[in-house]
Scaffold this motif. Sequence first.
Motif, short mmCIF file in Angstrom:
data_model
loop_
_atom_site.label_atom_id
_atom_site.label_comp_id
_atom_site.label_asym_id
_atom_site.label_seq_id
_atom_site.Cartn_x
_atom_site.Cartn_y
_atom_site.Cartn_z
N HIS A 17 -15.16 22.52 -27.18
CA HIS A 17 -15.25 21.18 -27.36
C HIS A 17 -16.27 20.70 -27.69
N ASP A 21 -16.04 18.65 -33.15
CA ASP A 21 -14.66 18.81 -33.67
C ASP A 21 -13.87 17.12 -34.01
N VAL A 45 -11.96 21.53 -37.10
CA VAL A 45 -12.88 22.00 -36.14
C VAL A 45 -12.10 21.97 -34.54
N THR A 46 -12.08 22.31 -34.67
CA THR A 46 -11.31 23.02 -32.58
C THR A 46 -12.07 23.90 -32.08
N ASP A 47 -12.95 22.94 -30.67
CA ASP A 47 -13.27 23.70 -29.98
C ASP A 47 -14.77 24.79 -30.53
#
Length: 106
Positions: A17, A21, A45-47
Amino acid sequence: MFVLSAITLFAAPAIAHTDHDGIWNVTVVTRTGSCQPTSSYPLVVTDGQVSGAADPSGSVGRNGVVRASLKGAFASGQLSGNADSGRWNSASAGMPCNGRWMATRQ
């Protein structure tokens, strides 16, 4: 061209997170070489990990540092807030190219 997806562009360790993100619209501009002059791609963008339709590899660090690669193209730069830019280069398929990328968050 796949180069901008490389700007999907990012290769640092994954961080859960991050402030970066989200969905980013990335535009890649070729400065030298015979690669496609301009391309645009949505990237996620995730984590801290970068993903997209062209299956890029990379990450965005907690400090916004971007490192990414895709099919022989490499990108680096810095994200800050909802926009920023960086550089990319490629020698894929025997066509050396380089340029800049710009990203804005949706």
